[in-house]
Design a protein around this motif. Structure first.
Motif, PDB file in Angstrom:
ATOM      1  N   CYS A 240       0.870  -1.177   0.000  1.00 56.90           N
ATOM      2  CA  CYS A 240       0.000   0.000   0.000  1.00 56.90           C
ATOM      3  C   CYS A 240       0.909   1.230   0.000  1.00 56.90           C
ATOM      4  O   CYS A 240       1.929   1.262   0.707  1.00 56.90           O
TER       5      CYS A 240
ATOM      6  N   SER B 108      -1.749   1.508  -4.507  1.00 57.98           N
ATOM      7  CA  SER B 108      -1.016   0.257  -4.352  1.00 57.98           C
ATOM      8  C   SER B 108       0.255   0.293  -5.193  1.00 57.98           C
ATOM      9  O   SER B 108       0.441   1.173  -6.038  1.00 57.98           O
TER      10      SER B 108
ATOM     11  N   HIS C 127      -4.521  -3.077  -2.610  1.00 56.05           N
ATOM     12  CA  HIS C 127      -5.075  -2.755  -1.291  1.00 56.05           C
ATOM     13  C   HIS C 127      -6.344  -1.938  -1.511  1.00 56.05           C
ATOM     14  O   HIS C 127      -6.367  -0.711  -1.346  1.00 56.05           O
TER      15      HIS C 127
ATOM     16  N   PHE D 187      -5.221   0.280   3.187  1.00 56.44           N
ATOM     17  CA  PHE D 187      -4.597  -0.854   3.871  1.00 56.44           C
ATOM     18  C   PHE D 187      -5.493  -1.405   4.978  1.00 56.44           C
ATOM     19  O   PHE D 187      -6.069  -0.668   5.765  1.00 56.44           O
TER      20      PHE D 187
ATOM     21  N   SER E 273      -4.042  -7.760   1.128  1.00 58.70           N
ATOM     22  CA  SER E 273      -4.326  -7.366  -0.250  1.00 58.70           C
ATOM     23  C   SER E 273      -5.391  -8.294  -0.826  1.00 58.70           C
ATOM     24  O   SER E 273      -5.508  -9.452  -0.431  1.00 58.70           O
TER      25      SER E 273
END
Length: 326
Positions: free
Chosen positions: A58, A67, A147, A151, A157
């Motif tokens: 992230c 990402s 992500h 996050f 993920s």
């Protein structure tokens, strides 16, 4: 996406999934038409996913998050230009386990949405391999990581499975379902080789564009040198002199500049600078006149980071701030 459990016999027949020099045989079928086909896809995905996921990060920036993916043990990261937003900017990279690392953006290709950044904290990092030979074909099975929405350590993920539905010179299109936060994340073939970076999330979730690895390999050396390549629309070339600091000063006979006014909600105020502070240095340069400070600011742009060394009641402080826009 989960498929039926793998039959024990398939574990003994690895050639079943990859029949042609690592190319899955299912890539050459219009659609899976048997349980064996589904399990071949599942087997390949389960094998490739751990390494791919460990390297997917992230990227947190001031405007939000996107990402990226690590492509070297030293921490070189590929992402999208609209995630990096510029060159030589400080960002935060978050690993799959939640570890937060300082990083700096390198170069970008503004008209094709490609960018690099470098983790600046020393270490050995998980990374993925790049399909530099561009071996993928239309209809190949692929999987996307990112992500999504930011996050989330507990979730990690997010993986989406799909196929390539269009291939062009500077873009590839998949029907993997992506959302905000996935931008800059990696697209892999079933062998776990990275083939693209997520660029544009379509209005329809299954319509998404990716930057192929050829764009990165063609501009690799220039991006490593932190060059701003091309013109928009994914990043705007910085305009020198449009940065806003938000303070007024007067010179002192003994050197340095005394702050006479700090603008409300300005970058200077947000950095903690107050009326009466003495600015001794900017980016390591001793300051003696207001013109000297203005000349230094003329060479910088909105969004650039600078460091001010100040004195207040005999105590020295260092302030790091990002210039606003005039």
């Amino acid at each position: 996406m989960k498929f039926p459990s793998i039959l024990p016999v398939l574990a003994l027949l690895p050639w079943c999934a990859f029949a042609d020099e690592g190319r899955p045989y299912v890539d050459d079928k219009k659609a899976p038409d048997s349980r064996q086909d589904l399990e071949a896809i599942q087997t390949a995905l389960e094998k490739a996913l751990p390494k791919a996921r460990a390297a997917t990060v992230c990227i947190e920036i001031k405007e939000g998050s996107g990402s990226g993916v690590i492509v070297s043990p030293e921490g070189l990261v590929l992402t999208a230009a609209h995630v990096a937003t510029g060159v030589n900017k400080n960002v935060t990279v978050v690993l799959e386990d939640g570890t937060r690392l300082k990083a700096k953006t390198l170069g970008l290709v503004a008209d094709k949405d490609a960018a690099m950044l470098q983790i600046v904290e020393k270490g050995t990092y998980p990374f993925v391999d790049i399909d530099k030979a561009s071996t993928t074909r239309l209809g190949d099975w692929v999987f996307a990581l990112g992500h999504s929405g930011g996050f989330d350590k507990e979730r990690g993920s997010v993986v989406r499975l799909g196929r390539l539905v269009r291939i062009a010179d500077s873009t590839i299109q998949s029907d993997c379902m992506l959302i905000g936060g996935d931008s800059g994340g990696p697209l892999f073939d079933l062998a776990g080789r990275m083939i693209g970076i997520h660029s544009r999330v379509g209005q329809q979730l299954q319509v998404n564009m990716h930057v192929p690895m050829s764009v990165y390999t063609e501009n690799w050396d220039r991006m490593l040198k932190a060059e701003f390549i091309g013109e928009g629309p994914f990043a705007q070339l910085p305009e020198k002199g449009n940065g806003f600091l938000g303070l007024a000063t007067e010179p002192r006979p003994e050197g340095g500049l005394r702050v006479t006014k700090v603008g409300s909600k300005s970058p200077a105020e947000e950095a903690g600078i107050k009326d009466g502070d003495i600015i001794l240095k900017m980016n390591g340069t001793d300051l003696k006149t207001r013109e000297q400070l203005q000349d230094l600011l003329k060479e910088m742009s909105a969004g650039d980071e600078l460091t001010l060394e100040t004195e207040r009641n005999g105590e020295h402080k260092t302030h790091t701030l990002e210039l606003g826009e005039r």
